[in-house]
Scaffold this motif. Structure first.
Motif, PDB file in Angstrom:
ATOM      1  N   ASP A  79       4.993   2.073   2.737  1.00 27.13           N
ATOM      2  CA  ASP A  79       3.876   2.181   3.676  1.00 27.13           C
ATOM      3  C   ASP A  79       3.998   1.091   4.749  1.00 27.13           C
ATOM      4  N   GLY A  90      -3.998  -0.233  -2.011  1.00 26.98           N
ATOM      5  CA  GLY A  90      -5.027   0.757  -1.771  1.00 26.98           C
ATOM      6  C   GLY A  90      -4.640   1.735  -0.682  1.00 26.98           C
ATOM      7  N   GLN A  91      -5.286   2.902  -0.679  1.00 31.94           N
ATOM      8  CA  GLN A  91      -5.042   3.952   0.303  1.00 31.94           C
ATOM      9  C   GLN A  91      -3.575   4.389   0.346  1.00 31.94           C
ATOM     10  N   CYS A  92      -2.949   4.457  -0.818  1.00 32.29           N
ATOM     11  CA  CYS A  92      -1.534   4.836  -0.898  1.00 32.29           C
ATOM     12  C   CYS A  92      -1.386   6.346  -0.703  1.00 32.29           C
ATOM     13  N   GLY A  93      -0.570   6.740   0.272  1.00 28.89           N
ATOM     14  CA  GLY A  93      -0.369   8.146   0.548  1.00 28.89           C
ATOM     15  C   GLY A  93       0.323   8.893  -0.574  1.00 28.89           C
ATOM     16  N   ARG A 112      -2.241   9.570  -3.193  1.00 28.16           N
ATOM     17  CA  ARG A 112      -3.133  10.631  -2.716  1.00 28.16           C
ATOM     18  C   ARG A 112      -2.492  12.001  -2.942  1.00 28.16           C
ATOM     19  N   ALA A 143     -12.222   8.997  -4.459  1.00 23.84           N
ATOM     20  CA  ALA A 143     -11.756   7.665  -4.059  1.00 23.84           C
ATOM     21  C   ALA A 143     -11.605   6.753  -5.271  1.00 23.84           C
ATOM     22  N   ARG A 189      -8.469   7.785  -7.139  1.00 24.89           N
ATOM     23  CA  ARG A 189      -7.235   7.355  -6.463  1.00 24.89           C
ATOM     24  C   ARG A 189      -6.975   5.876  -6.703  1.00 24.89           C
ATOM     25  N   ARG A 190      -8.003   5.056  -6.607  1.00 24.75           N
ATOM     26  CA  ARG A 190      -7.824   3.626  -6.848  1.00 24.75           C
ATOM     27  C   ARG A 190      -7.361   3.368  -8.292  1.00 24.75           C
ATOM     28  N   GLU A 231      -3.763   4.382  -8.509  1.00 22.31           N
ATOM     29  CA  GLU A 231      -2.896   3.395  -7.856  1.00 22.31           C
ATOM     30  C   GLU A 231      -2.590   2.243  -8.800  1.00 22.31           C
ATOM     31  N   ASP A 257      -5.594  -4.861  -2.279  1.00 27.79           N
ATOM     32  CA  ASP A 257      -6.752  -4.089  -1.847  1.00 27.79           C
ATOM     33  C   ASP A 257      -6.762  -4.109  -0.325  1.00 27.79           C
ATOM     34  N   ALA A 284      -8.391  -2.426   1.980  1.00 36.35           N
ATOM     35  CA  ALA A 284      -9.664  -2.403   2.688  1.00 36.35           C
ATOM     36  C   ALA A 284     -10.369  -3.752   2.642  1.00 36.35           C
TER      37      ALA A 284
END
Length: 227
Positions: A44, A104-107, A110, A158, A161-162, A165, A199, A201
């Protein structure tokens, strides 16, 4: 062209910093590298390990792939590039620690969590479609997805997903422990394994604690979570 020029300008700043202002570092690196840490991170673009950790060239040996995964040793040859890099770091470079750094927010995660949903139908070569290399790669973390779905049936997407991860980091640590050269180094007391989670965010760094069986903050956020 502006993007290309920006990259060239970036190299010129690098050249100025390391070859003109402080040339001693690269003089010391000309004949070899001696990093003490192998870091397995995600590809990423928002999660550059050297930038996150304030490292100079030569400080960390880095392996990056989708979702910072370590495949099991019994998978086919198509996935052995990551294992070869890990073996090189452990046996040849003699690193003293391996860090699996998730975020976090790993594609990739997801994609994994959207399996079987209308938002992402499966696409496999053996089903007559185009091969989906991401789906195949993310099979490594399927046990994390299954565990999260079983243990968190009422959670939001959400939250799941966390949790996935973080659970996938533990899968990679377990796969590391099963590699013969890693196991040998662990038994000799010259290698330690660590699971970290950025993290994105909140701007915080967490580390897995086996005693607590949880990811605990080692660097807390300075401010509230970014909106």
């Amino acid at each position: 062209m502006r993007d290309i020029e920006r990259l060239v300008d970036g190299f010129q700043r690098f050249q100025q910093q390391y070859y003109e202002d402080a040339p001693s570092l690269y003089r010391s690196l000309r004949d070899g590298q001696h990093p003490s840490t192998l870091l397995i991170g995600c590809c990423d673009s928002r999660v550059d390990p050297a930038m996150l950790l304030g490292c100079d060239p030569g400080d960390i040996f880095t392996v990056r792939n989708v979702a910072n995964l370590v495949p099991p040793s019994n998978m086919d040859r198509g996935l052995q590039g990551v294992l070869a890099a890990i073996q090189f770091a452990v046996e040849q470079l003699q690193v003293s620690r391996v860090i699996v750094l998730g975020h976090g927010q790993c594609g990739g995660i997801r994609t994994l969590m959207e399996r079987g949903t209308g938002s992402r139908p499966a696409r496999r070569a053996d089903a007559g479609g185009e091969p989906d290399y991401i789906e195949r790669w993310m099979d490594i973390a399927e046990p994390a997805r299954s565990r999260v779905l079983q243990q968190m049936p009422e959670a939001t997407p959400a939250e799941r997903r966390r949790a996935c991860e973080q659970a996938s980091i533990l899968i990679s640590l377990r796969n590391l422990e099963e590699l013969f050269f890693v196991r040998r180094a662990l038994e000799a007391g010259r290698l330690t394994l660590h699971g970290w989670y950025f993290d994105l965010a909140a701007g915080a760094l967490l580390a897995y604690s086996a005693r607590a069986d949880a990811f605990l903050p080692i660097v807390c956020p300075l401010f509230t979570e970014l909106g």
